[in-house]
Design an enzyme around this catalytic site. Structure first.
Site, PDB file in Angstrom:
ATOM      1  N   TYR A 149     -12.094 -31.729 -19.830  1.00 52.84           N
ATOM      2  CA  TYR A 149     -11.760 -33.013 -19.225  1.00 52.84           C
ATOM      3  C   TYR A 149     -11.422 -32.768 -17.761  1.00 52.84           C
ATOM      4  O   TYR A 149     -10.690 -31.821 -17.445  1.00 52.84           O
ATOM      5  CB  TYR A 149     -10.568 -33.642 -19.940  1.00 52.84           C
ATOM      6  CG  TYR A 149     -10.022 -34.899 -19.309  1.00 52.84           C
ATOM      7  CD1 TYR A 149      -8.751 -34.920 -18.727  1.00 52.84           C
ATOM      8  CD2 TYR A 149     -10.748 -36.083 -19.274  1.00 52.84           C
ATOM      9  CE1 TYR A 149      -8.234 -36.070 -18.142  1.00 52.84           C
ATOM     10  CE2 TYR A 149     -10.247 -37.244 -18.695  1.00 52.84           C
ATOM     11  CZ  TYR A 149      -8.990 -37.226 -18.126  1.00 52.84           C
ATOM     12  OH  TYR A 149      -8.487 -38.368 -17.540  1.00 52.84           O
ATOM     13  N   ASP A 181     -12.074 -26.096 -12.193  1.00 46.35           N
ATOM     14  CA  ASP A 181     -11.085 -27.175 -12.258  1.00 46.35           C
ATOM     15  C   ASP A 181      -9.760 -26.565 -12.722  1.00 46.35           C
ATOM     16  O   ASP A 181      -9.536 -26.383 -13.922  1.00 46.35           O
ATOM     17  CB  ASP A 181     -11.556 -28.276 -13.211  1.00 46.35           C
ATOM     18  CG  ASP A 181     -10.512 -29.377 -13.320  1.00 46.35           C
ATOM     19  OD1 ASP A 181     -10.768 -30.358 -14.057  1.00 46.35           O
ATOM     20  OD2 ASP A 181      -9.435 -29.262 -12.701  1.00 46.35           O
ATOM     21  N   LYS A 237      -1.219 -31.535 -10.721  1.00 46.98           N
ATOM     22  CA  LYS A 237      -0.048 -31.198 -11.553  1.00 46.98           C
ATOM     23  C   LYS A 237       0.985 -30.343 -10.809  1.00 46.98           C
ATOM     24  O   LYS A 237       1.710 -30.835  -9.956  1.00 46.98           O
ATOM     25  CB  LYS A 237      -0.526 -30.539 -12.852  1.00 46.98           C
ATOM     26  CG  LYS A 237      -1.403 -31.481 -13.710  1.00 46.98           C
ATOM     27  CD  LYS A 237      -1.852 -30.838 -14.996  1.00 46.98           C
ATOM     28  CE  LYS A 237      -2.909 -31.666 -15.690  1.00 46.98           C
ATOM     29  NZ  LYS A 237      -2.381 -32.772 -16.474  1.00 46.98           N
TER      30      LYS A 237
HETATM   31  P1  KE4 Z   1      -5.029 -36.520 -13.128  1.00 44.60           P
HETATM   32  O1  KE4 Z   1      -5.973 -37.498 -12.483  1.00 44.60           O
HETATM   33  O2  KE4 Z   1      -4.542 -37.017 -14.481  1.00 44.60           O
HETATM   34  O3  KE4 Z   1      -3.894 -36.077 -12.195  1.00 44.60           O
HETATM   35  O4  KE4 Z   1      -5.811 -35.146 -13.409  1.00 44.60           O
HETATM   36  C1  KE4 Z   1      -7.000 -35.216 -14.178  1.00 44.60           C
HETATM   37  C2  KE4 Z   1      -7.286 -33.851 -14.777  1.00 44.60           C
HETATM   38  C3  KE4 Z   1      -8.246 -33.056 -14.182  1.00 44.60           C
HETATM   39  N1  KE4 Z   1      -8.536 -31.823 -14.668  1.00 44.60           N
HETATM   40  C4  KE4 Z   1      -7.863 -31.325 -15.734  1.00 44.60           C
HETATM   41  C5  KE4 Z   1      -8.203 -29.963 -16.240  1.00 44.60           C
HETATM   42  C6  KE4 Z   1      -6.863 -32.096 -16.375  1.00 44.60           C
HETATM   43  O5  KE4 Z   1      -6.204 -31.579 -17.445  1.00 44.60           O
HETATM   44  C7  KE4 Z   1      -6.557 -33.377 -15.887  1.00 44.60           C
HETATM   45  C8  KE4 Z   1      -5.516 -34.264 -16.540  1.00 44.60           C
HETATM   46  N2  KE4 Z   1      -4.925 -33.758 -17.730  1.00 44.60           N
HETATM   47  C9  KE4 Z   1      -4.405 -34.753 -18.653  1.00 44.60           C
HETATM   48  C10 KE4 Z   1      -3.789 -34.039 -19.862  1.00 44.60           C
HETATM   49  N3  KE4 Z   1      -4.608 -33.114 -20.478  1.00 44.60           N
HETATM   50  C11 KE4 Z   1      -3.420 -35.637 -17.994  1.00 44.60           C
HETATM   51  C12 KE4 Z   1      -2.623 -36.531 -18.918  1.00 44.60           C
HETATM   52  C13 KE4 Z   1      -2.977 -37.959 -18.756  1.00 44.60           C
HETATM   53  O6  KE4 Z   1      -4.176 -38.261 -18.554  1.00 44.60           O
HETATM   54  O7  KE4 Z   1      -2.037 -38.790 -18.854  1.00 44.60           O
END
Ligand code: KE4
Length: 436
Positions: free
Chosen positions: A145, A240, A268
């Protein structure tokens, strides 16, 4: 039983105000059933809900809170910054400092652009790769993801190496037609994709350690294949590291594995809990970004003074190597405890761990790619999750999310977690759920 009266009341009202009552689906408890817990505050390794129940927190805001909640240096940095103003829309010296830290700590990054989320970082990295190479096709992996980028919300087509199909209403065929989805940890499938489409492939984007199907580690052969095939076909490799950056090592997965991607995305931890994403890489690649180059990307709150203050205070503390040895010690203790607890009651399981991100899979087979993860007993995980919650332990509300240990989890916290897991797993083993 936990008293969750106020939580239920607030969440009931939330559902009238926001879609599903949440601002992100990951926190909606959809995968485990029941209502999400409404949290009020965090302190160190603990979260407190609005009914004043305390939990040992292993979500850590889905990764950012590696130093624990309300880290004093981070709080003081934000408090200081806020009195100078919230946002200027003009350059600040703090952005230089955060950029310097990222460049110093992430081996492959020579220049970096700050944005406001991980999604913005990956969306921009994809555009940059297409702009630099003049090519259209992007390869991603099933179970990875990268945020809610239209061109990455794509499911694998029928024969895995076909071009993708939209994975959400609202994502058009036009958006997904240039995205190819293939199995993770499958060098042959990647080699075939390059054999069939090599000259059209702009980039491969991957989670160098997957957190989004639960924790899954790449094989050495797979890592060699992604770097070798992208290099040999003049495509760019995007790591990523939104989740793994500053998490699995101070320099992220690329430092841990000794790899050099062309572009790295971050999020994060880089914001210490405040909204920051970033993407960076070789100078000659990053100088394609406007205004140095002609690939467009912009953002009102990019490099926001409060967010950069939190990010700087976080990264400066993470330069202490003792933090990572402590994370390794506590995380290994937790993994061993969970494994023993599941084995003691005969629950089929496997665990994957890299540093302080790990997953207990309710699946007896090794989990190396999405097809394996998809076979997990998710009902068993849900019962385990609620058993832990009732005992004051807050694990990820999905089998397909990694859990995170912070630098302030103590041996006592870990041992209390293991004891709660033993009881919850014993309940599970004795229940009808495991019979299915
Ligand atoms: P954000 O747009 O949520 O800051 O980051 C997206 C993203 C991009 N790449 C990786 C590997 C990620 O894990 C994420 C976001 N992770 C999720 C949880 N696995 C965020 C939680 C959520 O969507 O509320």
């Amino acid at each position: 039983m936990l008293n969750l009266d106020r939580s239920r009341e607030v969440f009931k009202a939330a559902k009238k105000l926001m879609p599903g009552g949440v601002n992100s689906p990951a926190r909606a408890f959809g995968a485990v059933g029941g209502d999400p817990i409404v949290m009020e505050r965090g302190e160190g390794a603990y979260l407190y809900d609005i009914d004043s129940n305390r939990y040992i927190d292993y979500i850590g805001s889905w990764g950012p809170m590696i130093l624990g909640h309300c880290n004093s240096q981070v709080v003081q940095a934000v408090e200081k910054a806020v009195h100078n103003g919230m946002s200027f829309g003009a350059p600040t010296a703090a952005e230089n400092r955060l950029a310097e830290l990222i460049i110093e700590m992430v081996p492959s990054v020579e220049k970096v652009r700050l944005v406001s989320s991980g999604t913005e970082a990956t969306m921009s990295a994809i555009r940059l790769a297409r702009g630099v190479t003049g090519r259209d096709v992007v390869i991603k992996f099933a179970g990875n993801y990268h945020g809610h980028v239209d061109s990455l919300l794509v499911a694998a087509g029928s024969a895995a190496a076909t071009l993708g199909v939209p994975d959400s209403p609202g994502v058009t065929a036009g958006c997904s037609q240039d995205t190819m989805v293939i199995p993770y940890n499958d060098p042959l499938a990647l080699s075939k994709a390059f054999g069939d489409h090599g000259a059209r492939i702009a980039a491969v984007i991957m989670e160098p350690v997957v957190g989004n199907m639960g924790c899954v580690t790449p094989s050495d052969e797979f890592l060699k294949a992604v770097r070798g095939l992208t290099h040999d076909n003049d495509a760019l490799l995007i790591f990523d590291e939104v989740m793994t950056g500053f998490r699995v090592a101070v320099g992220g997965a690329q430092q841990l594995f000794g790899m050099t991607p062309d572009i790295t995305t971050l999020g994060k931890i880089v914001g210490g809990g405040m909204p920051i994403g970033a993407y960076g890489g070789r100078r000659d690649i990053m100088d394609h970004i406007l205004p140095a180059g002609d690939v467009f990307q912009a953002g009102t709150l990019s490099g926001n003074p409060l967010a950069t203050a939190a990010g700087i205070a976080t990264l400066e503390q993470l330069q202490d190597p003792d933090i990572y040895s402590r994370l390794e010690k506590m995380s290994a203790r937790l993994e061993q405890g969970l494994t023993k607890a599941a084995s003691d009651v005969g629950i089929p399981h496997t665990t994957n761990r890299v540093g302080s991100m790990l997953t207990l899979f309710f699946n007896p087979q090794p989990v190396l790619r999405w097809e394996h993860a998809a076979e997990c007993h998710t009902k068993a995980y849900s019962k385990f999750f609620w058993g832990l919650l009732q005992r004051g332990v807050y694990f990820p509300c999905s089998q397909y999310e990694a859990l995170f240990v912070s630098a302030v989890h103590t041996e006592e916290d870990i041992d209390r977690t293991i004891a709660a897991a033993s009881e919850s797993l014993a309940e599970l083993a004795a229940s009808s759920v495991c019979a299915t």
